[in-house]
Design a protein around this motif. Structure first.
Motif, PDB file in Angstrom:
ATOM      1  N   VAL A 174      60.341   6.047  28.788  1.00 54.98           N
ATOM      2  CA  VAL A 174      59.128   6.110  29.602  1.00 54.98           C
ATOM      3  C   VAL A 174      57.901   5.665  28.808  1.00 54.98           C
ATOM      4  O   VAL A 174      57.944   5.536  27.580  1.00 54.98           O
ATOM      5  CB  VAL A 174      58.887   7.555  30.111  1.00 54.98           C
ATOM      6  N   LEU A 175      56.815   5.449  29.566  1.00 62.02           N
ATOM      7  CA  LEU A 175      55.477   5.300  28.994  1.00 62.02           C
ATOM      8  C   LEU A 175      54.665   6.513  29.419  1.00 62.02           C
ATOM      9  O   LEU A 175      54.736   6.954  30.572  1.00 62.02           O
ATOM     10  CB  LEU A 175      54.797   4.033  29.516  1.00 62.02           C
ATOM     11  N   ILE A 176      53.876   7.044  28.483  1.00 63.38           N
ATOM     12  CA  ILE A 176      53.036   8.195  28.803  1.00 63.38           C
ATOM     13  C   ILE A 176      51.575   7.834  28.574  1.00 63.38           C
ATOM     14  O   ILE A 176      51.205   7.342  27.500  1.00 63.38           O
ATOM     15  CB  ILE A 176      53.429   9.424  27.959  1.00 63.38           C
ATOM     16  N   ALA A 177      50.767   8.065  29.617  1.00 63.53           N
ATOM     17  CA  ALA A 177      49.310   7.891  29.514  1.00 63.53           C
ATOM     18  C   ALA A 177      48.685   9.267  29.456  1.00 63.53           C
ATOM     19  O   ALA A 177      49.060  10.173  30.216  1.00 63.53           O
ATOM     20  CB  ALA A 177      48.778   7.114  30.714  1.00 63.53           C
ATOM     21  N   LEU A 178      47.712   9.422  28.560  1.00 63.40           N
ATOM     22  CA  LEU A 178      47.122  10.742  28.335  1.00 63.40           C
ATOM     23  C   LEU A 178      45.618  10.715  28.580  1.00 63.40           C
ATOM     24  O   LEU A 178      44.920   9.808  28.117  1.00 63.40           O
ATOM     25  CB  LEU A 178      47.428  11.188  26.904  1.00 63.40           C
ATOM     26  N   PHE A 179      45.133  11.710  29.334  1.00 63.47           N
ATOM     27  CA  PHE A 179      43.706  11.854  29.638  1.00 63.47           C
ATOM     28  C   PHE A 179      43.303  13.290  29.310  1.00 63.47           C
ATOM     29  O   PHE A 179      43.989  14.231  29.716  1.00 63.47           O
ATOM     30  CB  PHE A 179      43.429  11.569  31.116  1.00 63.47           C
ATOM     31  N   ARG A 180      42.214  13.429  28.586  1.00 60.49           N
ATOM     32  CA  ARG A 180      41.770  14.766  28.196  1.00 60.49           C
ATOM     33  C   ARG A 180      40.558  15.202  29.027  1.00 60.49           C
ATOM     34  O   ARG A 180      39.704  14.390  29.369  1.00 60.49           O
ATOM     35  CB  ARG A 180      41.422  14.803  26.710  1.00 60.49           C
ATOM     36  N   ALA A 181      40.531  16.500  29.353  1.00 59.48           N
ATOM     37  CA  ALA A 181      39.421  17.064  30.114  1.00 59.48           C
ATOM     38  C   ALA A 181      38.112  16.891  29.334  1.00 59.48           C
ATOM     39  O   ALA A 181      38.116  16.964  28.097  1.00 59.48           O
ATOM     40  CB  ALA A 181      39.687  18.547  30.372  1.00 59.48           C
ATOM     41  N   PRO A 182      37.001  16.672  30.019  1.00 59.77           N
ATOM     42  CA  PRO A 182      36.870  16.568  31.477  1.00 59.77           C
ATOM     43  C   PRO A 182      36.944  15.134  31.974  1.00 59.77           C
ATOM     44  O   PRO A 182      36.645  14.870  33.131  1.00 59.77           O
ATOM     45  CB  PRO A 182      35.467  17.138  31.701  1.00 59.77           C
ATOM     46  N   HIS A 183      37.371  14.207  31.113  1.00 54.65           N
ATOM     47  CA  HIS A 183      37.336  12.784  31.460  1.00 54.65           C
ATOM     48  C   HIS A 183      38.670  12.336  32.056  1.00 54.65           C
ATOM     49  O   HIS A 183      39.400  11.539  31.470  1.00 54.65           O
ATOM     50  CB  HIS A 183      36.981  11.958  30.225  1.00 54.65           C
ATOM     51  N   SER A 184      38.978  12.891  33.227  1.00 51.53           N
ATOM     52  CA  SER A 184      40.177  12.506  33.967  1.00 51.53           C
ATOM     53  C   SER A 184      39.872  12.605  35.451  1.00 51.53           C
ATOM     54  O   SER A 184      38.802  13.091  35.852  1.00 51.53           O
ATOM     55  CB  SER A 184      41.350  13.424  33.610  1.00 51.53           C
ATOM     56  N   PHE A 185      40.795  12.164  36.276  1.00 54.27           N
ATOM     57  CA  PHE A 185      40.574  12.207  37.720  1.00 54.27           C
ATOM     58  C   PHE A 185      40.319  13.624  38.209  1.00 54.27           C
ATOM     59  O   PHE A 185      39.419  13.882  39.014  1.00 54.27           O
ATOM     60  CB  PHE A 185      41.790  11.603  38.447  1.00 54.27           C
ATOM     61  N   THR A 186      41.108  14.576  37.706  1.00 51.80           N
ATOM     62  CA  THR A 186      40.966  15.968  38.147  1.00 51.80           C
ATOM     63  C   THR A 186      39.928  16.737  37.338  1.00 51.80           C
ATOM     64  O   THR A 186      39.539  17.837  37.729  1.00 51.80           O
ATOM     65  CB  THR A 186      42.311  16.708  38.031  1.00 51.80           C
ATOM     66  N   GLY A 187      39.505  16.189  36.211  1.00 50.61           N
ATOM     67  CA  GLY A 187      38.624  16.922  35.319  1.00 50.61           C
ATOM     68  C   GLY A 187      39.387  17.828  34.373  1.00 50.61           C
ATOM     69  O   GLY A 187      38.803  18.559  33.584  1.00 50.61           O
ATOM     70  N   GLU A 188      40.726  17.787  34.436  1.00 52.20           N
ATOM     71  CA  GLU A 188      41.586  18.609  33.585  1.00 52.20           C
ATOM     72  C   GLU A 188      42.374  17.708  32.634  1.00 52.20           C
ATOM     73  O   GLU A 188      42.401  16.483  32.797  1.00 52.20           O
ATOM     74  CB  GLU A 188      42.585  19.397  34.445  1.00 52.20           C
ATOM     75  N   ASP A 189      43.050  18.306  31.666  1.00 52.49           N
ATOM     76  CA  ASP A 189      44.007  17.549  30.860  1.00 52.49           C
ATOM     77  C   ASP A 189      45.067  16.990  31.814  1.00 52.49           C
ATOM     78  O   ASP A 189      45.627  17.725  32.643  1.00 52.49           O
ATOM     79  CB  ASP A 189      44.677  18.452  29.821  1.00 52.49           C
ATOM     80  N   THR A 190      45.338  15.701  31.690  1.00 46.75           N
ATOM     81  CA  THR A 190      46.270  15.050  32.606  1.00 46.75           C
ATOM     82  C   THR A 190      47.190  14.114  31.837  1.00 46.75           C
ATOM     83  O   THR A 190      46.766  13.405  30.933  1.00 46.75           O
ATOM     84  CB  THR A 190      45.511  14.238  33.686  1.00 46.75           C
ATOM     85  N   VAL A 191      48.455  14.136  32.237  1.00 44.34           N
ATOM     86  CA  VAL A 191      49.455  13.225  31.666  1.00 44.34           C
ATOM     87  C   VAL A 191      50.124  12.497  32.822  1.00 44.34           C
ATOM     88  O   VAL A 191      50.477  13.110  33.835  1.00 44.34           O
ATOM     89  CB  VAL A 191      50.517  13.986  30.836  1.00 44.34           C
ATOM     90  N   GLU A 192      50.292  11.196  32.664  1.00 39.75           N
ATOM     91  CA  GLU A 192      51.013  10.410  33.663  1.00 39.75           C
ATOM     92  C   GLU A 192      52.228   9.773  33.010  1.00 39.75           C
ATOM     93  O   GLU A 192      52.098   9.027  32.038  1.00 39.75           O
ATOM     94  CB  GLU A 192      50.105   9.348  34.284  1.00 39.75           C
ATOM     95  N   ILE A 193      53.403  10.096  33.539  1.00 40.87           N
ATOM     96  CA  ILE A 193      54.664   9.576  33.019  1.00 40.87           C
ATOM     97  C   ILE A 193      55.125   8.426  33.903  1.00 40.87           C
ATOM     98  O   ILE A 193      55.344   8.611  35.101  1.00 40.87           O
ATOM     99  CB  ILE A 193      55.752  10.673  32.986  1.00 40.87           C
ATOM    100  N   THR A 194      55.256   7.247  33.326  1.00 45.24           N
ATOM    101  CA  THR A 194      55.788   6.094  34.056  1.00 45.24           C
ATOM    102  C   THR A 194      57.249   5.933  33.675  1.00 45.24           C
ATOM    103  O   THR A 194      57.585   5.630  32.520  1.00 45.24           O
ATOM    104  CB  THR A 194      55.010   4.809  33.711  1.00 45.24           C
ATOM    105  N   CYS A 195      58.112   6.160  34.663  1.00 46.27           N
ATOM    106  CA  CYS A 195      59.553   6.106  34.426  1.00 46.27           C
ATOM    107  C   CYS A 195      60.181   5.063  35.352  1.00 46.27           C
ATOM    108  O   CYS A 195      59.482   4.429  36.148  1.00 46.27           O
ATOM    109  CB  CYS A 195      60.193   7.479  34.658  1.00 46.27           C
ATOM    110  N   HIS A 196      61.485   4.901  35.279  1.00 53.08           N
ATOM    111  CA  HIS A 196      62.173   4.009  36.208  1.00 53.08           C
ATOM    112  C   HIS A 196      62.188   4.646  37.607  1.00 53.08           C
ATOM    113  O   HIS A 196      62.106   5.869  37.746  1.00 53.08           O
ATOM    114  CB  HIS A 196      63.587   3.711  35.723  1.00 53.08           C
ATOM    115  N   GLY A 197      62.316   3.785  38.629  1.00 57.47           N
ATOM    116  CA  GLY A 197      62.127   4.252  39.998  1.00 57.47           C
ATOM    117  C   GLY A 197      63.288   5.011  40.605  1.00 57.47           C
ATOM    118  O   GLY A 197      63.221   5.393  41.779  1.00 57.47           O
ATOM    119  N   SER A 198      64.330   5.245  39.871  1.00 57.53           N
ATOM    120  CA  SER A 198      65.475   5.993  40.383  1.00 57.53           C
ATOM    121  C   SER A 198      65.054   7.373  40.878  1.00 57.53           C
ATOM    122  O   SER A 198      64.381   8.121  40.153  1.00 57.53           O
ATOM    123  CB  SER A 198      66.532   6.151  39.288  1.00 57.53           C
TER     124      SER A 198
END
Length: 464
Positions: free
Chosen positions: A67-91
């Motif tokens: 996978v690829l992992i994108a990391l966003f730290r609060a408050p600079h994210s969409f939700t304003g919280e710590d956020t992680v987005e995991i990009t995996c295969h579509g299975s």
């Protein structure tokens, strides 16, 4: 808000990759327990914000996916919280395995719209901007996209903020006078200036209220009712406009007994076509119910396509004129002479100068079955819709909740104008000003409650 939530943010089976979003106070720590970076080094806990990391998701020694992992730290994210987005295969299996692993480590499945709701609760956007997120996702035309994008970026919110500031300025001056009511010689609020300011505010709110008719048409589609006698070719025309076999077509009279609706984009405008039951005298109870619905949809439509069999136009028009024309007042009516391919003498088909004692009627001859003149009919529809070209800077109301709040605000500012004109006591006028501010603040979510929030966000998709 204290839970860490997770959800698949992409539609199942939509493509070769999928995105799983994790947000909350433990988002980074939980993901760190299941992620193994490809290159040696520190884990996610020390990873910089706005960076990507390549590696694998594992359950112990078992490899689930790379996978690829994108990391966003609060408050600079969409939700304003710590956020992680995991990009995996579509299975779907891979997505389920990662979700199950995250829940085992302490996450909770996100509710519909919970990410956007957290963004609102954390002050990343106001409520009108949050609602625009759903509109942007659902947009299917250029106009819908531009309006949703402008609202999400704060165009509408900026307009409301300016109005509230001006109203607060008026009420603060009037209440300051009340505080010094013992000193009659003191006047903090120039009534002439306040009247001018109130007139300006009324003009802005009125413009926003009146923009709803355009905004609603852009967002939900311009309703077009297809009406006429049985076997005039209404369903054939609907299928031709949609370019698919949406309605059953038959030579038997009364085939369409219920309303059929579908949308199509013409020239950047969404039209909602409504195929209705043919109008005729019948003893069939079910067919009569369908005819009743025909007239109901006729009342709701903005554009009416009156389909007439060109092989029998002379007899059809007089029979339906008294039933149709009174219901078309204020609407755009297009008289469509269909089945021209069956007419041997084209001179017998009424031309564009034909009228039915109405000034808002246009005429066109077509063959729905042969798709003759359909392009001209589409251009007539686009012209009849008469929607303005929308830019990303236009502020147009598209939400019924906003429209209702603005209507109440308009009523309140009218009372303010009346109170100033009649020189009413400042405390009475100030009360109406505060009511106007309340309704404007309701749009932005500054005075809302949990019931309103639940009703709004429950209609969002999971993962957003």
């Amino acid at each position: 808000m204290e839970d860490t939530i997770c959800a698949v943010s992409t539609a199942p089976g939509a493509g070769g990759i999928a995105v799983i979003r994790i947000s909350g106070p433990e988002a980074i720590a939980i993901c760190n327990t299941i992620f193994v970076p490809r290159t040696a080094g520190k884990g996610l806990l020390s990873q910089k914000a706005y960076t990507l990391r390549y590696g694998s998701i594992r359950r112990g020694e078992e490899l689930i996916d790379e996978v690829l992992i994108a990391l966003f730290r609060a408050p600079h994210s969409f939700t304003g919280e710590d956020t992680v987005e995991i990009t995996c295969h579509g299975s779907v299996y891979i997505q389920q395995q990662i979700m199950q692993l995250l829940i085992e480590r302490g996450c909770r499945s996100a509710l519909p719209g919970e990410y956007t709701q957290r963004a609102f609760m954390n002050g990343k956007m106001d409520l009108s901007q949050a609602e625009a997120v759903a509109d942007l996702i659902a947009s299917t035309s250029a106009g819908q996209h531009r309006l949703a994008l402008n609202q999400m970026r704060g165009g509408f919110s900026h307009e409301l903020k300016n109005l509230r500031e001006q109203l607060l300025h008026i009420t603060s001056l009037m209440e300051l006078e009340l505080d010094f009511s013992d000193h009659e010689e003191l006047e903090f609020a120039d009534r002439t200036e306040l009247c001018r300011l109130a007139d300006h505010i009324e003009g802005v709110i009125s413009r926003l209220v009146h923009s709803f008719s355009v905004g609603n048409a852009i967002k939900n589609g311009v309703p077009v009712a297809i009406i006429g006698e049985t076997n005039a070719g209404k369903s054939t025309l609907l299928n031709a406009l949609l370019n698919e076999e949406r309605a059953i077509v038959s030579d038997i009279h009364g085939t369409t007994r219920d309303v059929i609706e579908d949308t199509v984009n013409l020239g950047g405008i969404t039209f909602r076509f409504i195929d209705t039951a043919g109008i005729r005298e019948t003893n069939d109870t079910i067919e009569n119910l369908g005819i009743e619905r025909t007239f109901q949809k006729l009342e709701q439509a903005e554009i009416v396509l009156w389909i007439v069999d060109a092989t029998n136009a002379v007899s059809q028009i007089p029979q339906l004129t008294t039933q149709i024309l009174p219901r078309c007042e204020g609407k755009r009516l297009i008289l469509v002479f269909n089945k021209t391919d069956l007419v041997q003498d084209a001179s017998t088909i009424p031309n564009s100068s034909f009228t039915v004692a109405a000034t808002n009627v246009q005429c066109i001859s077509i063959s729905a079955k042969g798709r003759t003149n359909l392009d001209k009919l589409q251009q007539m529809l686009i012209s009849a819709a008469n929607l303005p070209t929308v830019t990303q800077n236009d502020v147009i109301v598209t939400n019924i909740r906003h429209y209702e709040a603005l209507t109440h605000a308009l009523e309140a500012i009218h009372r303010v104008q009346q109170g100033l004109a009649e020189n009413l006591s400042g405390d009475f006028v100030s009360q109406d000003i505060r009511e106007c501010i309340f309704h404007l603040s309701d749009i932005a979510g500054e005075v809302t409650n949990d019931m309103v929030l639940g009703n709004i966000f429950e209609h969002f998709c999971i993962g957003k």
